[in-house]
Design a protein around this motif. Sequence first.
Motif, short mmCIF file in Angstrom:
data_model
loop_
_atom_site.label_atom_id
_atom_site.label_comp_id
_atom_site.label_asym_id
_atom_site.label_seq_id
_atom_site.Cartn_x
_atom_site.Cartn_y
_atom_site.Cartn_z
N ASN A 1 0.82 -1.23 0.00
CA ASN A 1 0.00 0.00 0.00
C ASN A 1 0.84 1.27 0.00
O ASN A 1 0.67 2.14 0.84
N GLU B 1 1.26 3.35 -2.84
CA GLU B 1 1.09 4.04 -4.13
C GLU B 1 1.54 5.51 -4.06
O GLU B 1 2.07 6.04 -5.03
N ASP C 1 -4.23 -0.97 -2.60
CA ASP C 1 -4.32 0.25 -3.40
C ASP C 1 -3.70 0.01 -4.78
O ASP C 1 -3.55 -1.13 -5.22
N ASP C 2 -3.32 1.07 -5.46
CA ASP C 2 -2.85 0.92 -6.84
C ASP C 2 -1.33 0.71 -6.94
O ASP C 2 -0.71 1.04 -7.95
#
Length: 321
Positions: free
Chosen positions: A24, A26, A58-59
Amino acid sequence: MTAHLQNNTTTNTIAISVVVPLYNEEATIPELYTRLTNSIQAITNNYELIWVNDGSADDTLGQMKKYAAQDSHIKYISFSRNFGHQSAISAGIENAIGNAVVIIDGDLQDPPEVIADLYAKFNEGYHVVYAKRAKRDGETWFKKYTAKTFYRVLKNITSIDIPVDTGDFRIISKEIKQHLTAMDEKNKFIRGQIAWLGYKQTFIEYDRHERQLGETKFTVRKMIRFALDGITSFSNFPLQIATFLGFFFSVIAFLVILYALYSKFILNEVVNGWTSIMVATMFLGGVQLLCVGIIGEYISRIANDVKKRPSFIIEENNLDN
Ligand code: UDP
Ligand code: MG
């Protein structure tokens, strides 16, 4: 054609692999990419950045792919779920092909600029150069205090010299990498395993800065697990405490038994013994449960090793590109 071939041979010998676990993160990736790239390119062009996505929600993976598409130095490995910091590092190290492997946190608390210093020291002929925190900025009193105590306790109860105030930020040689990969334990404590391996090891000091973006991914629960992994992997001291407590209270129990027999048969006193029985039962019960718990911590880890499950599952990667 010749130029192309030459180019190929140079890029095939990777000087430095940099392993970065990311969970997490990003928000940090753009700055991480720039600072890592600048720091390494000042040293060499033959490098790889291995980004390990530890099951981020996330991304993080999307970002990794974006940068990997632009820059062939970037390799990514993506786990099927969160397997933890130590597993993420292990996956990166296993897949690193460089002559030297750098392990660094992805939240920029380990400054990428320090890699140059690590590499310079490494080239003096060391197999391991770890980065020791001279200063820890911006971390809670609780985190600093617990970490400090943990490292001191660990140092005192283990027979190997695990460096204090050191995370996993370090550079290791190909040989260390190979031995580490061959160590098949499931509850990993990499800094301890590296200390255990021996070879010429040294350190440099650096100032650890505050995390700028995102927040710590280590919950108190994860910290306790990790501390217990470190202790149980490298010390049987807690088991010895169990033995000691067992002995100590057996001796006391024996004396109490003698006294009980003495008062019954010699003094002929009928002891009104509710209090003493309660105290003894409660106390022994507590000690026994504690000892069973300590043994349980070891057994659960033995069970993990016996199951021989992998430490992580890779769902996707671009390692073959
Ligand atoms: N991390 C990870 N998996 C986890 C927890 C953390 O890959 O389950 C990564 C995280 O993204 C970061 C590094 O490990 O790059 C160190 O974690 P963090 O900064 O949260 O730990 P702290 O510095 O607070 O000890
Ligand atoms: Mg951090």
